[in-house]
Design a protein around this motif. Structure first.
Motif, PDB file in Angstrom:
ATOM      1  N   PHE A   1       0.839  -1.198   0.000  1.00  0.00           N
ATOM      2  CA  PHE A   1       0.000   0.000   0.000  1.00  0.00           C
ATOM      3  C   PHE A   1       0.879   1.255   0.000  1.00  0.00           C
ATOM      4  N   LEU A   2       0.413   2.290  -0.687  1.00  0.00           N
ATOM      5  CA  LEU A   2       1.166   3.549  -0.723  1.00  0.00           C
ATOM      6  C   LEU A   2       1.252   4.178   0.658  1.00  0.00           C
ATOM      7  N   HIS A   3       0.251   3.989   1.477  1.00  0.00           N
ATOM      8  CA  HIS A   3       0.248   4.489   2.852  1.00  0.00           C
ATOM      9  C   HIS A   3      -0.248   3.362   3.747  1.00  0.00           C
ATOM     10  N   GLN A   4       0.325   3.285   4.903  1.00  0.00           N
ATOM     11  CA  GLN A   4      -0.116   2.253   5.821  1.00  0.00           C
ATOM     12  C   GLN A   4      -1.417   2.644   6.499  1.00  0.00           C
ATOM     13  N   VAL A   5      -1.627   3.976   6.672  1.00  0.00           N
ATOM     14  CA  VAL A   5      -2.869   4.460   7.266  1.00  0.00           C
ATOM     15  C   VAL A   5      -3.473   5.475   6.300  1.00  0.00           C
ATOM     16  N   TRP A   6      -4.741   5.238   5.943  1.00  0.00           N
ATOM     17  CA  TRP A   6      -5.466   6.128   5.033  1.00  0.00           C
ATOM     18  C   TRP A   6      -6.566   6.827   5.824  1.00  0.00           C
ATOM     19  N   ASN A   7      -6.673   8.144   5.620  1.00  0.00           N
ATOM     20  CA  ASN A   7      -7.664   8.940   6.342  1.00  0.00           C
ATOM     21  C   ASN A   7      -8.708   9.460   5.366  1.00  0.00           C
ATOM     22  N   GLY A   8      -9.952   9.299   5.755  1.00  0.00           N
ATOM     23  CA  GLY A   8     -11.061   9.779   4.944  1.00  0.00           C
ATOM     24  C   GLY A   8     -12.171  10.321   5.818  1.00  0.00           C
ATOM     25  N   THR A   9     -13.099  11.022   5.213  1.00  0.00           N
ATOM     26  CA  THR A   9     -14.227  11.611   5.932  1.00  0.00           C
ATOM     27  C   THR A   9     -15.512  11.323   5.187  1.00  0.00           C
ATOM     28  N   VAL A  10     -16.571  11.280   5.963  1.00  0.00           N
ATOM     29  CA  VAL A  10     -17.898  11.125   5.401  1.00  0.00           C
ATOM     30  C   VAL A  10     -18.879  11.830   6.336  1.00  0.00           C
ATOM     31  N   ALA A  11     -19.804  12.550   5.768  1.00  0.00           N
ATOM     32  CA  ALA A  11     -20.768  13.292   6.579  1.00  0.00           C
ATOM     33  C   ALA A  11     -21.781  12.334   7.189  1.00  0.00           C
TER      34      ALA A  11
END
Length: 898
Positions: free
Chosen positions: A258-268
């Motif tokens: 994976f390009l990042h070990q931790v992925w951050n996202g948001t959802v309303a």
């Protein structure tokens, strides 16, 4: 034939008619849908692990978009991918005999089917090495062509990566047909052979055996392009070089990353199913066009699992994460953590390699909760007449994220405050509503307020929320009675009064009122706070104001006819309060001031033409007690009207002119009578000092000294003369005193012979029985008043003159023309030293004492002594040798004709 024709399509046009039909036929048969070979040979090791890539069965579509599915005749041992790569379905040990199986290719639409044979040979059991023969070539010495039996289009050599050896591992044999007649040497060139990375491929120069020396890594180099050469023993090229392509067959030896070990996202929160959240991406170093590099994504776990364990899903090819269930509520779950897995081999859980990453999804807040009051009624109290005071705190609750527009509350008044005496501010930290007084409240008018307030958010509620958009409450505010300050009515109070009102007269009554109707208080007390001219006083009980001095409109304390005085009214409440009031007295003018002339002095020049002086009348009074003014000259003395005349040129101005043609220069006092227009009239006589003189072309007086002298009185002139005479006398006396002092100094400088010195009686002789020692002499006069210098610095050579010298007399020091008294003392000391050091001078053991008169000696001048009649018989010429100071004595007593 087609391959041969293809290679000769560029030959001479002579064969065009023969070759063209062949070319057209070959273009149709050169590309044929199906496997490129009927039999595929692969050399592998004895042990095969699960998922290991064995070979790539190339399938030609010939430009057609066919959907082909591959199958193996031994699916339990071998499987085929969509790109034709053959993999081991399980780990197995191959037998020593070659392993064969068939791979089928089937078109899903047309059901057309193709097949080819895969032959697997153990590396140790490979007995026969494939032989590559140089293609035939044109014989330069022969007119005919030599045909090559083998196909000269050399197919690529497929070599699996990560081979276990043993090394060097033989690949193919390069051979030329001319090795039967010639002794040849073979070599290979290109990257991997004689170019970096060097030494990977080697060739036996005698046998032409091409070998690989170490395991290959497709992720570093996917293919090698080599060129084989054949030369004779002299190094001459006997064959054209041939190209050899070695493809490194990919094996599934790399896990997805994976390009990042931790992925951050948001959802309303409240998002509908199908809402895009984020995308995760992984890469695989294996061949992306093969199954080894084809990745598939899936969600392994979700935490927390409420309200549903499957709130999100992921696109297995692109890695896009979307919502699949409703019920996202930030107030319940603020964050979700997903474990994402990426697997190659198109996600095959058996053969594919996997890796994981974490996706953190934060649920963002929307305004889905309105503010709600914590109570239905709030209470507060406020003292009357107070402003900017917080009287009540309104508290609300809001489940939305704090300090966001969806949480911040806005308060407004909906009823109970028609006059706008209150406002509600929001505390940014606590979100409370602060009810504040902005206008004073009178207890005697309003004792209680009941306010209705509403609270809502800065932003409207999200769509679909069923809650009411606002919340309401009641605020009950009690007003507290406090002791208020008395106030004067009216304030300020204006009265009109003529000036000149005498002291002790009642001027007016100035009283105040107390707004406190519900407090027990006594009568107000009055006092004076400000009275600049000290003209007034006030009765402390009834507030009557009387005068203590005459009211004068022309006073410095009156501005624009207005005089201001301030008074104080105090009660006896708790705490005591007081109020101020201003009394304004508008003073009416009376004719109590006579006019005056302005300026008081004027200058006029003696000219042939009449010369007038402009004068102005000033009056502190105002209209009608001021101008227009009347100007006239008095009847006495008669010289005034005889010499001067006055003419009024306006109400305030007049001209004073000289009647005579010429007048003696000087300063003249001209009285002028000025009368105002008041009723009754007021007049005064003002004296105008007129300076009359001769002037130059600039208008300046040229005989100012005479004018000033003429203007002085007799007494002043006598005083000036006496001062001048006294000053002259003092100067004369000083000069005489200085001359006398100079004469005395010159007389003291004269030194005479000891025989004629009148001071020889001060010599002390060694006498017995009285003598001069019995006389009363003040021997303190013999002491030198000034400091005597040490003997060491005194010149030597002065001797006594008791007897004639028998040798040349020493030179005595020359004294200055105007000696200081200390010089005489020095001279005496020098004589004393000479006497002590001279052995020929008697008495030998006695101390000579000389008299020192000092600067204030009482002895008379030498000029008062009469010279002896026998003085002329003595010889004083030797005094000429003593210097210029004694030359005068030599002239006086030398007995000359003079």
């Amino acid at each position: 034939v087609c391959q041969t024709a293809r290679g000769n399509f560029h030959t001479a046009s002579l064969f065009f008619l023969i070759i063209a039909p062949i070319k057209a036929t070959c273009e149709g048969i050169l590309c044929k849908t199906g496997f490129s070979e009927d039999v595929y040979n692969a050399v592998i090791s004895r042990s095969v692990r699960e998922g290991q890539s064995l070979l790539n069965a190339r399938f030609r579509n010939c430009g057609e978009n066919r959907k082909v599915q591959f199958e193996s005749s031994k699916p339990e041992d071998f499987t085929a991918g969509e790109d034709g790569v053959i993999y081991a379905a399980r780990s197995l040990q191959l037998s020593t005999e070659p392993t064969e199986f068939i791979v089928y290719a089937k078109d899903k639409e047309t059901q057309e089917e193709w097949h080819m044979t895969v032959k697997l040979t153990l590396e140790s059991d490979q007995k026969k090495i494939e032989e590559i023969v140089f293609p035939w070539q044109e014989n330069k010495h022969s007119s005919h062509l030599k045909r090559q039996k083998r196909d000269w289009v050399i197919p690529p050599i497929n070599l699996p990566e990560n081979s276990r050896g043993p090394f060097p591992q033989e690949l193919v044999r390069i051979r030329s047909d001319r090795d039967k007649s010639l002794s040849l040497r073979y070599s290979v060139t290109g990257p991997g052979a004689d170019q970096p990375p060097t030494g990977i491929f080697i060739i036996n120069p005698i046998s032409g055996q091409l070998s690989v020396t170490k395991p290959l890594d497709r992720e570093q180099i996917a293919s090698f392009h080599l060129r084989a050469h054949a030369v004779d023993v002299n190094g001459n090229q006997v064959e054209n070089p041939i190209d050899i392509v070695i493809n490194v067959i990919d094996m599934n030896d790399n896990r997805p990353e994976f390009l990042h070990q931790v992925w951050n996202g948001t959802v309303a929160e409240g998002s509908k199913p199908g809402t895009y959240v984020m995308t995760v991406t992984a890469i695989d170093a294996d061949d992306p066009n093969a199954l080894n590099g084809m990745l598939r994504y899936r969600i392994l776990s979700q935490a927390p699992s409420s309200p549903s364990p499957n709130m999100f899903t992921i696109n297995n090819e692109t890695g896009d994460i979307i919502t699949v269930a409703a019920g996202l509520d930030r107030e319940k779950v603020q964050q979700y953590t997903l474990i994402i897995q990426a697997t190659d081999m198109e996600g095959n859980p058996t053969y594919g390699l996997s890796n994981t990453a974490t996706a953190v999804i934060t649920v963002t807040d929307v305004n889905d909760n309105p503010p709600e009051f914590t109570a239905m009624t709030f209470y507060g109290e406020v003292p009357e007449n107070r402003v900017d005071v917080i009287v009540a705190n309104l508290t609300v609750t809001d489940k939305d994220q704090p300090h966001t527009p969806a949480w911040n509350a806005v308060y407004r008044m909906t009823g109970g405050d028609p006059t706008g005496r209150f406002t509600i501010l929001t505390d940014p930290n606590s979100n409370d509503g602060l009810v504040t007084v902005v206008k004073p409240i009178d207890f005697e008018t309003n004792r209680m307020f009941v306010l209705t307030v509403a609270a809502e958010n800065q932003v409207p509620l999200a769509k679909g929320i069923q809650h009411p958009p606002q919340s309401t409450a009641t605020v009950s505010i009690t007003v507290i009675d406090v002791n208020e300050s008395p106030y004067f009515v009216p304030n300020p109070k204006l009265i009109r009064q003529e000036e000149g009102l005498l002291a002790g007269n009642l001027l007016t009554s100035f009283t105040a009122q107390d707004p406190d109707r519900y407090m027990q208080q006594t009568t107000l007390r009055y006092s004076k706070l400000s009275d600049p001219a000290n003209w007034l006083k006030i009765d402390p009980v009834n507030g009557q104001i009387t005068t203590t001095a005459v009211l004068d409109r022309e006073s410095l304390y009156v501005q624009n006819n207005m005089y201001n005085a301030t008074f104080l009214a105090s009660d006896n409440g708790i705490p005591p309060m007081s109020g101020t009031g201003t009394l304004q007295i508008y003073l009416l003018d009376i004719n109590d001031n006579a006019p005056q002339v302005n300026p008081k002095e004027a200058t006029t020049c003696e000219t042939p033409q009449p010369n007038a002086i402009n004068i102005t009348a000033t009056d502190p009074d105002i209209d009608p007690n001021a101008g227009p003014f009347a100007f006239e000259l008095p009847d006495s003395p008669a010289s005034i009207k005889r010499n001067w005349t006055i003419i009024r040129i306006s109400g305030d101005h007049a001209q004073l002119s000289l009647r005579l043609r010429f007048l003696e220069a000087g300063i003249y006092d001209v009285p002028v009578i000025i009368t105002d227009s008041g009723n009754p009239h007021a007049s005064s006589t003002s004296v105008l000092k007129v300076k009359f003189c001769q002037c130059d072309i600039n208008g300046d007086c040229t005989d100012i000294d005479r004018i000033v002298g003429a203007g002085l009185g007799t007494g002043a002139i006598i005083a000036i003369l006496l001062c001048i005479i006294i000053l002259l006398i003092l100067v004369l006396m000083f000069v005489v005193w200085m001359k006398r002092r100079d004469k005395e100094r010159q007389a003291k400088q004269l030194l005479i012979d000891p025989e004629d010195d009148v001071r020889d009686n001060i010599l002390k002789y060694d006498e017995e029985g009285g003598g001069e020692e019995d006389q009363d002499y003040d021997l303190s006069q013999l002491q030198q008043p000034d400091t005597v210098e040490p003997d060491a610095i005194k010149p030597v050579g002065i001797r006594r003159l008791d007897e004639r010298p028998i040798h040349a007399e020493p030179q005595y020091p020359v004294r200055s023309a105007a000696p200081h008294p200390g010089d005489i003392g020095d001279f005496i000391n020098e004589g004393l030293k000479a006497a002590d050091n001279d052995p020929t001078a008697p008495p030998y053991d006695s101390l000579l004492v000389f008299d020192y008169e000092g600067s204030g000696s009482t002895a008379g001048s030498l000029s008062s002594l009469n010279s002896s009649s026998s003085g002329g018989e003595q010889d004083y010429d030797y005094l000429n040798d003593w210097g210029p100071r004694f030359k005068k004595l030599a002239d006086m007593y030398g007995g000359g004709d003079d």
